[in-house]
Design a protein around this motif. Structure first.
Motif, PDB file in Angstrom:
ATOM      1  N   ASP A 115       0.816  -1.204   0.000  1.00 47.47           N
ATOM      2  CA  ASP A 115       0.000   0.000   0.000  1.00 47.47           C
ATOM      3  C   ASP A 115       0.858   1.266   0.000  1.00 47.47           C
ATOM      4  O   ASP A 115       0.541   2.243  -0.654  1.00 47.47           O
ATOM      5  CB  ASP A 115      -0.903  -0.036   1.235  1.00 47.47           C
ATOM      6  CG  ASP A 115      -1.902   1.090   1.283  1.00 47.47           C
ATOM      7  OD1 ASP A 115      -2.419   1.473   0.223  1.00 47.47           O
ATOM      8  OD2 ASP A 115      -2.169   1.579   2.389  1.00 47.47           O
ATOM      9  N   ASP A 116       1.953   1.237   0.739  1.00 50.64           N
ATOM     10  CA  ASP A 116       2.819   2.414   0.847  1.00 50.64           C
ATOM     11  C   ASP A 116       4.174   1.977   1.389  1.00 50.64           C
ATOM     12  O   ASP A 116       4.303   0.895   1.955  1.00 50.64           O
ATOM     13  CB  ASP A 116       2.195   3.450   1.780  1.00 50.64           C
ATOM     14  CG  ASP A 116       2.703   4.866   1.539  1.00 50.64           C
ATOM     15  OD1 ASP A 116       3.549   5.070   0.645  1.00 50.64           O
ATOM     16  OD2 ASP A 116       2.247   5.772   2.250  1.00 50.64           O
ATOM     17  N   TRP A 132       3.962  -0.760   4.090  1.00 53.89           N
ATOM     18  CA  TRP A 132       2.614  -1.076   4.575  1.00 53.89           C
ATOM     19  C   TRP A 132       1.953  -2.035   3.599  1.00 53.89           C
ATOM     20  O   TRP A 132       1.913  -1.784   2.401  1.00 53.89           O
ATOM     21  CB  TRP A 132       1.771   0.190   4.663  1.00 53.89           C
ATOM     22  CG  TRP A 132       2.158   1.080   5.797  1.00 53.89           C
ATOM     23  CD1 TRP A 132       3.025   2.133   5.754  1.00 53.89           C
ATOM     24  CD2 TRP A 132       1.697   0.996   7.138  1.00 53.89           C
ATOM     25  NE1 TRP A 132       3.124   2.706   6.999  1.00 53.89           N
ATOM     26  CE2 TRP A 132       2.329   2.026   7.867  1.00 53.89           C
ATOM     27  CE3 TRP A 132       0.824   0.142   7.804  1.00 53.89           C
ATOM     28  CZ2 TRP A 132       2.100   2.233   9.214  1.00 53.89           C
ATOM     29  CZ3 TRP A 132       0.597   0.346   9.154  1.00 53.89           C
ATOM     30  CH2 TRP A 132       1.229   1.378   9.848  1.00 53.89           C
ATOM     31  N   ARG A 189      -4.419  -3.725   7.748  1.00 58.21           N
ATOM     32  CA  ARG A 189      -3.248  -3.061   7.181  1.00 58.21           C
ATOM     33  C   ARG A 189      -2.103  -3.253   8.176  1.00 58.21           C
ATOM     34  O   ARG A 189      -2.279  -3.121   9.377  1.00 58.21           O
ATOM     35  CB  ARG A 189      -3.549  -1.569   6.984  1.00 58.21           C
ATOM     36  CG  ARG A 189      -2.467  -0.831   6.250  1.00 58.21           C
ATOM     37  CD  ARG A 189      -2.943   0.598   5.982  1.00 58.21           C
ATOM     38  NE  ARG A 189      -2.067   1.284   5.064  1.00 58.21           N
ATOM     39  CZ  ARG A 189      -1.346   2.358   5.367  1.00 58.21           C
ATOM     40  NH1 ARG A 189      -1.431   2.883   6.580  1.00 58.21           N
ATOM     41  NH2 ARG A 189      -0.569   2.925   4.474  1.00 58.21           N
ATOM     42  N   GLU A 190      -0.928  -3.621   7.665  1.00 61.68           N
ATOM     43  CA  GLU A 190       0.160  -3.975   8.565  1.00 61.68           C
ATOM     44  C   GLU A 190       1.473  -3.347   8.125  1.00 61.68           C
ATOM     45  O   GLU A 190       1.804  -3.344   6.942  1.00 61.68           O
ATOM     46  CB  GLU A 190       0.323  -5.493   8.613  1.00 61.68           C
ATOM     47  CG  GLU A 190       1.387  -5.964   9.568  1.00 61.68           C
ATOM     48  CD  GLU A 190       1.452  -7.479   9.675  1.00 61.68           C
ATOM     49  OE1 GLU A 190       2.341  -7.958  10.398  1.00 61.68           O
ATOM     50  OE2 GLU A 190       0.641  -8.178   9.059  1.00 61.68           O
ATOM     51  N   TYR A 191       2.220  -2.852   9.094  1.00 67.17           N
ATOM     52  CA  TYR A 191       3.537  -2.284   8.840  1.00 67.17           C
ATOM     53  C   TYR A 191       4.589  -3.382   8.958  1.00 67.17           C
ATOM     54  O   TYR A 191       4.606  -4.143   9.917  1.00 67.17           O
ATOM     55  CB  TYR A 191       3.840  -1.169   9.846  1.00 67.17           C
ATOM     56  CG  TYR A 191       5.181  -0.518   9.637  1.00 67.17           C
ATOM     57  CD1 TYR A 191       5.423   0.279   8.518  1.00 67.17           C
ATOM     58  CD2 TYR A 191       6.202  -0.701  10.546  1.00 67.17           C
ATOM     59  CE1 TYR A 191       6.650   0.878   8.321  1.00 67.17           C
ATOM     60  CE2 TYR A 191       7.434  -0.097  10.361  1.00 67.17           C
ATOM     61  CZ  TYR A 191       7.657   0.683   9.246  1.00 67.17           C
ATOM     62  OH  TYR A 191       8.868   1.269   9.055  1.00 67.17           O
ATOM     63  N   ASP A 222       8.730  -3.854   8.860  1.00 68.84           N
ATOM     64  CA  ASP A 222       9.945  -3.039   8.892  1.00 68.84           C
ATOM     65  C   ASP A 222      11.213  -3.868   8.703  1.00 68.84           C
ATOM     66  O   ASP A 222      11.283  -5.020   9.111  1.00 68.84           O
ATOM     67  CB  ASP A 222      10.027  -2.237  10.190  1.00 68.84           C
ATOM     68  CG  ASP A 222      10.147  -3.116  11.401  1.00 68.84           C
ATOM     69  OD1 ASP A 222      11.186  -3.061  12.052  1.00 68.84           O
ATOM     70  OD2 ASP A 222       9.190  -3.872  11.683  1.00 68.84           O
TER      71      ASP A 222
END
Length: 80
Positions: free
Chosen positions: A42-43, A52, A61-63, A65
């Protein structure tokens, strides 16, 4: 959320170290050699520190890293 299966379909997938280029792509996210999740990017953070994944079905929606050891693979991934 972690997949119990190891690996993917056998089709070639590439490790994408330039996360900024994957916005809008379907990817597999791996952690410690196991597929964690797949989905649509998504981003991406401006500094490339993470991305994301868009919400899909039961997944929010999940980050994801870099610092946590996640690996992102793109390519011809069946079913994505």
């Amino acid at each position: 959320m972690r997949s119990t299966g190891r690996g993917h379909s056998g089709r070639e997938a590439r490790n994408n170290k330039k996360w900024k280029t994957v916005i809008g792509e379907k990817v597999e996210v791996w952690l410690e050699g196991e597929m964690y999740r797949h989905g649509l990017v998504d981003d991406v953070m401006p500094d490339g520190s993470g991305l994301w994944l868009a919400s899909e079905g039961p997944f929010h929606r999940e980050y994801v890293d870099v610092a946590s050891g996640f690996e992102v693979r793109t390519g011809h991934l069946p079913g994505l």
